[in-house]
Design a protein around this motif. Structure first.
Motif, PDB file in Angstrom:
ATOM      1  N   ASP A  54       0.887  -1.162   0.000  1.00  0.00           N
ATOM      2  CA  ASP A  54       0.000   0.000   0.000  1.00  0.00           C
ATOM      3  C   ASP A  54       0.925   1.212   0.000  1.00  0.00           C
ATOM      4  O   ASP A  54       1.762   1.351   0.910  1.00  0.00           O
ATOM      5  CB  ASP A  54      -0.868  -0.033   1.256  1.00  0.00           C
ATOM      6  CG  ASP A  54      -1.844   1.137   1.339  1.00  0.00           C
ATOM      7  OD1 ASP A  54      -1.569   2.194   0.724  1.00  0.00           O
ATOM      8  OD2 ASP A  54      -2.867   1.012   2.034  1.00  0.00           O
ATOM      9  N   VAL A  55       0.798   2.076  -1.007  1.00  0.00           N
ATOM     10  CA  VAL A  55       1.760   3.185  -1.144  1.00  0.00           C
ATOM     11  C   VAL A  55       1.630   4.239  -0.040  1.00  0.00           C
ATOM     12  O   VAL A  55       2.471   5.125   0.065  1.00  0.00           O
ATOM     13  CB  VAL A  55       1.675   3.866  -2.536  1.00  0.00           C
ATOM     14  CG1 VAL A  55       2.070   2.903  -3.635  1.00  0.00           C
ATOM     15  CG2 VAL A  55       0.297   4.477  -2.781  1.00  0.00           C
ATOM     16  N   THR A  56       0.600   4.129   0.806  1.00  0.00           N
ATOM     17  CA  THR A  56       0.486   5.060   1.936  1.00  0.00           C
ATOM     18  C   THR A  56       1.240   4.550   3.160  1.00  0.00           C
ATOM     19  O   THR A  56       1.282   5.229   4.189  1.00  0.00           O
ATOM     20  CB  THR A  56      -0.987   5.306   2.324  1.00  0.00           C
ATOM     21  OG1 THR A  56      -1.563   4.075   2.775  1.00  0.00           O
ATOM     22  CG2 THR A  56      -1.784   5.841   1.145  1.00  0.00           C
ATOM     23  N   ALA A  60       5.528  -0.912   4.365  1.00  0.00           N
ATOM     24  CA  ALA A  60       5.122  -1.847   3.307  1.00  0.00           C
ATOM     25  C   ALA A  60       5.915  -1.589   2.027  1.00  0.00           C
ATOM     26  O   ALA A  60       6.310  -2.532   1.324  1.00  0.00           O
ATOM     27  CB  ALA A  60       3.622  -1.724   3.039  1.00  0.00           C
ATOM     28  N   ILE A  61       6.159  -0.325   1.731  1.00  0.00           N
ATOM     29  CA  ILE A  61       6.955   0.030   0.553  1.00  0.00           C
ATOM     30  C   ILE A  61       8.388  -0.482   0.704  1.00  0.00           C
ATOM     31  O   ILE A  61       8.969  -1.065  -0.217  1.00  0.00           O
ATOM     32  CB  ILE A  61       6.955   1.569   0.346  1.00  0.00           C
ATOM     33  CG1 ILE A  61       5.583   2.050  -0.126  1.00  0.00           C
ATOM     34  CG2 ILE A  61       8.033   1.990  -0.650  1.00  0.00           C
ATOM     35  CD1 ILE A  61       5.129   1.510  -1.454  1.00  0.00           C
ATOM     36  N   ASP A  62       8.962  -0.295   1.874  1.00  0.00           N
ATOM     37  CA  ASP A  62      10.324  -0.761   2.126  1.00  0.00           C
ATOM     38  C   ASP A  62      10.408  -2.278   1.967  1.00  0.00           C
ATOM     39  O   ASP A  62      11.338  -2.807   1.339  1.00  0.00           O
ATOM     40  CB  ASP A  62      10.777  -0.344   3.525  1.00  0.00           C
ATOM     41  CG  ASP A  62      12.215  -0.753   3.804  1.00  0.00           C
ATOM     42  OD1 ASP A  62      13.103  -0.379   3.004  1.00  0.00           O
ATOM     43  OD2 ASP A  62      12.451  -1.455   4.794  1.00  0.00           O
ATOM     44  N   ALA A  63       9.418  -2.986   2.516  1.00  0.00           N
ATOM     45  CA  ALA A  63       9.397  -4.449   2.408  1.00  0.00           C
ATOM     46  C   ALA A  63       9.261  -4.895   0.953  1.00  0.00           C
ATOM     47  O   ALA A  63       9.906  -5.862   0.521  1.00  0.00           O
ATOM     48  CB  ALA A  63       8.247  -5.014   3.245  1.00  0.00           C
ATOM     49  N   ARG A 111       6.933   8.437  -1.172  1.00  0.00           N
ATOM     50  CA  ARG A 111       7.469   7.275  -0.451  1.00  0.00           C
ATOM     51  C   ARG A 111       8.200   6.316  -1.388  1.00  0.00           C
ATOM     52  O   ARG A 111       9.284   5.820  -1.070  1.00  0.00           O
ATOM     53  CB  ARG A 111       6.338   6.534   0.276  1.00  0.00           C
ATOM     54  CG  ARG A 111       5.708   7.343   1.403  1.00  0.00           C
ATOM     55  CD  ARG A 111       4.543   6.623   2.072  1.00  0.00           C
ATOM     56  NE  ARG A 111       3.791   7.581   2.877  1.00  0.00           N
ATOM     57  CZ  ARG A 111       2.718   8.233   2.460  1.00  0.00           C
ATOM     58  NH1 ARG A 111       2.224   7.989   1.255  1.00  0.00           N
ATOM     59  NH2 ARG A 111       2.113   9.107   3.235  1.00  0.00           N
ATOM     60  N   VAL A 112       7.590   6.056  -2.534  1.00  0.00           N
ATOM     61  CA  VAL A 112       8.168   5.104  -3.487  1.00  0.00           C
ATOM     62  C   VAL A 112       9.472   5.649  -4.088  1.00  0.00           C
ATOM     63  O   VAL A 112      10.484   4.942  -4.165  1.00  0.00           O
ATOM     64  CB  VAL A 112       7.141   4.786  -4.604  1.00  0.00           C
ATOM     65  CG1 VAL A 112       7.788   4.040  -5.758  1.00  0.00           C
ATOM     66  CG2 VAL A 112       5.990   3.968  -4.033  1.00  0.00           C
ATOM     67  N   VAL A 113       9.453   6.903  -4.487  1.00  0.00           N
ATOM     68  CA  VAL A 113      10.637   7.487  -5.128  1.00  0.00           C
ATOM     69  C   VAL A 113      11.768   7.657  -4.116  1.00  0.00           C
ATOM     70  O   VAL A 113      12.942   7.427  -4.436  1.00  0.00           O
ATOM     71  CB  VAL A 113      10.278   8.825  -5.812  1.00  0.00           C
ATOM     72  CG1 VAL A 113      11.535   9.523  -6.332  1.00  0.00           C
ATOM     73  CG2 VAL A 113       9.295   8.575  -6.963  1.00  0.00           C
TER      74      VAL A 113
END
Length: 240
Positions: A54-56, A60-63, A111-113
């Motif tokens: 979930d991009v929020t 979760a993004i790191d994982a 977060r993703v970038v």
């Protein structure tokens, strides 16, 4: 001058299980990239690695990145595509309607970038592609939240270009117009006809046409392009 072969570079597409994100992932697979997609549910297209995220949620993004790095290698191309809408007129728009759309569409890209940039800086190579919308600069009644989140991606890409441009990292924005997706298919015929009338090309675009622009921006042919807004909208917004 011989360009570096892009085949085998690792790409992560957020929201790559449906619509435009799925078409982008498919095109990268066709062109020989190693492709991962994030999805909250469902699976990415054949030939891709699907990771749950979930991009929020920063953790979760790191994982998700850790899993992609383990299975495919460091992410060299990131396509921030995941987004939501909660359309309603300003006076009816709740704070949650506004905040949740901005948190997903703009905050999710941040977060993703941010996570992707660590590997890109180490490799001294990266392609950041942010999926915006014609609405971001054209405006649309009932979409104050969505348009704000999408126009902000332009400032994001241009600031990133000034920060990381000397490290062979580019950051660009693709701004699709009306594209044939499940969302546009739900519009009634009279509304669809009205929208088509406003588009100089006289038709909706296809997700494949958006994907073609994205894969070009990821290629070595576009290495000297950064901070640009590429409209894929049949002339509707003309990039502004």
């Amino acid at each position: 001058m011989v360009s570096i072969d892009s085949t085998g570079r690792v790409v992560l597409v957020t929201g790559g299980n449906r619509g435009i994100g799925r078409a982008i992932a498919e095109r990268f697979v066709q062109e020989g990239y190693r492709v991962a997609v994030t999805a909250r549910s469902g699976e990415g297209p054949e030939g891709t690695l699907t990771v749950r995220a979930d991009v929020t949620d920063s953790a979760a993004i790191d994982a998700a990145f850790t899993e992609v790095e383990r299975q495919l290698g460091p992410v060299e191309v990131v396509v921030a595509n995941a987004g939501i809408t909660k359309d309603t007129l300003l006076l009816r728009m709740s704070e949650d309607d506004f905040d949740s759309v901005v948190a997903t569409n703009l905050g999710g890209s941040f977060r993703v970038v941010k996570r992707a940039s660590k590997g890109m800086l180490k490799a001294r190579f990266g392609r950041v592609i942010l999926i915006s919308s014609v609405v971001g600069l054209y405006g649309s009644a009932g979409q104050v939240n969505y348009a704000s989140s999408k126009s902000a991606l332009v400032g994001f890409a241009r600031s990133l270009t000034r920060e990381l441009g000397a490290r062979n990292i580019t950051a660009n924005v693709v701004a699709p117009g009306f594209i044939e997706t499940d969302m546009t298919a739900e519009l009634d015929e009279s509304t669809q006809a009205e929208y088509r009338k406003a588009i100089p090309a006289g038709r909706y675009g296809s997700a494949a046409e958006v994907a073609a622009a994205v894969t070009w921006l990821a290629s070595d042919d576009s290495a000297y392009i950064s901070g640009a807004v590429i409209p894929v909208d049949g002339g509707l917004g003309m990039g502004h």
